[in-house]
Design an enzyme around this catalytic site. Sequence first.
Site, PDB file in Angstrom:
ATOM      1  N   SER A 158      13.511 -18.896 -24.431  1.00 33.59           N
ATOM      2  CA  SER A 158      12.755 -19.949 -24.043  1.00 33.59           C
ATOM      3  C   SER A 158      12.803 -20.555 -22.753  1.00 33.59           C
ATOM      4  CB  SER A 158      12.597 -21.104 -25.166  1.00 33.59           C
ATOM      5  OG  SER A 158      12.247 -20.751 -26.595  1.00 33.59           O
ATOM      6  N   LYS A 183       9.700 -20.224 -20.746  1.00 32.89           N
ATOM      7  CA  LYS A 183       8.624 -21.538 -20.683  1.00 32.89           C
ATOM      8  C   LYS A 183       8.702 -22.165 -19.321  1.00 32.89           C
ATOM      9  CE  LYS A 183       8.402 -22.232 -25.721  1.00 32.89           C
ATOM     10  NZ  LYS A 183       9.356 -21.242 -26.398  1.00 32.89           N
ATOM     11  N   SER A 210      10.197 -26.776 -27.543  1.00 34.06           N
ATOM     12  CA  SER A 210      10.106 -25.434 -27.294  1.00 34.06           C
ATOM     13  C   SER A 210       9.028 -24.764 -28.139  1.00 34.06           C
ATOM     14  CB  SER A 210      11.329 -24.661 -27.606  1.00 34.06           C
ATOM     15  OG  SER A 210      11.477 -23.581 -26.911  1.00 34.06           O
TER      16      SER A 210
END
Length: 506
Positions: free
Chosen positions: A88, A91, A335
């Site tokens: 993640s 991101k 997330s």
Amino acid sequence: MWKKKVGELNLSFKRKLSVIFFLFLMCFFNGETMQAAYEEQSMAREMQRIVDGSPALTGALAGISIRSARTGELVYEHDAEIRMRPASNMKLLTAAAALEVLGEDHVFQTELYIKGVQVANVLQGDVYLKGKGDPTLLEKDFDALAKALKRHHISYVHGDLIGDDAWYDDERYSPDIVRSDEQEYYGAAVSALNAAPDEEYDTGTVLLEISPGKRTGKKAIVTMQPQTDYVKVINRTITVPVEGKKKIKVERDHDQNVMTITGTIPEHSVAVKEYMAVVDPTGYALRLFEQSMKKQGIKVSGERKQGKTSEQAKRIATHESMTLPQLLVPFMKLSNNSHAEVLVKEMGKVANGKGSWEDGLEIAESKLELMGMDMESVMMRDGSGISQVNLISANELTHLLYIAQDKTWLPSYVNALPVAGVKEKMIGGTLGNRMEQTAAAGNVRAKTGTISATSTLSGYVTTKSGEGIIFSILLNNFVEDKGIRDIQDKIAVWLAEQENLLESER
């Protein structure tokens, strides 16, 4: 004995030589340079001690990059040019690109249209619910749109109720998602018309809450949010005595909205909460809107189906989402994978007229390259980081975090990052229970990342003496994850505790 004496003489000679060399350096270099060299060695020793001291990293990869936030200078790196899976941490790229492409004022709209002739309170025609990507639509928002229909004095629709999700393409899953993840909240399908169960905004899911039954031997009590018959729940649980085991499992039939709950839950225990993804999020949103219409006493005689809004239809209401900086908070702190993929498609739609992963990723990569990133060294397969094919180096991540500091949107970007040791969910996020009661608590702002055999942490920290540090820690290919996050936390805490770490820059 002779050999030992010679060894001692050699050792003594080496020590003297080291002292002479050190004195030579003191004469040749100024004090600041010597201090910088000492501090660099100190950091290298500490980083090596943390990495080498963890059995979890045996046979694994660790990419570590540490920069000065003021100058961007690399002050420590360990395998930091090796491309690794970011999970993640991807991101961070998606959020930066979205801020560049969409802007801080960007909102998502959901529109309500009617077509036909209205006679008294009867609409001889169709109602259209047109989605434009909003990942934050809640039951109350559908209620508000239904009230708008009521305000037009419509109580009977002699026609169809149509859900329009054509704002994006019809690809529901990112390229590398595995089938088993499709039922999970983090693998939910993406649509331009969707719904979330609560204000954590896990779009395309329902929230199941499983509580103990009234007594031992009875089934658990299951509630669903939002309550809808779009999903069928099969309850095969049993309540067990207080000393029994809590073991609840929820599974969804593939390509069907049938969710089966099995297992045991002890009396008086805390409820189990599970977010489960639905099949066909467009149909899900449309069903919730129809339920809202029923609350307003509005009936539909025709079909409930998906299709494009007629050009002859008239718009009667528009719902606007929160702004992009507000959306980034649940996106980054919690997330949220679905938000990432929606942002990718939205970038493609806004910049290129095509709401697809292919177009969105192309736009995102071009913007990141214009910002100064070396996108030739990055493999970006999705916006969330769920793909095992995504690749980026620790140095490239710290470089992104450094160049982001020159952007007007930096406050929105940093505000969206999880904060270490802060329990409040929309502040601490995924770092809320980490680094508590340390120098990093309330200080470290960083994005976490977790997929199979991958754990990552990248962000900002301020040292004890007020120096800004940017760091990225990418850990890949470990077998056991026990102790993996401790490695990241130890590094972040150590950085937060330092004084005059970058003194040589002044």
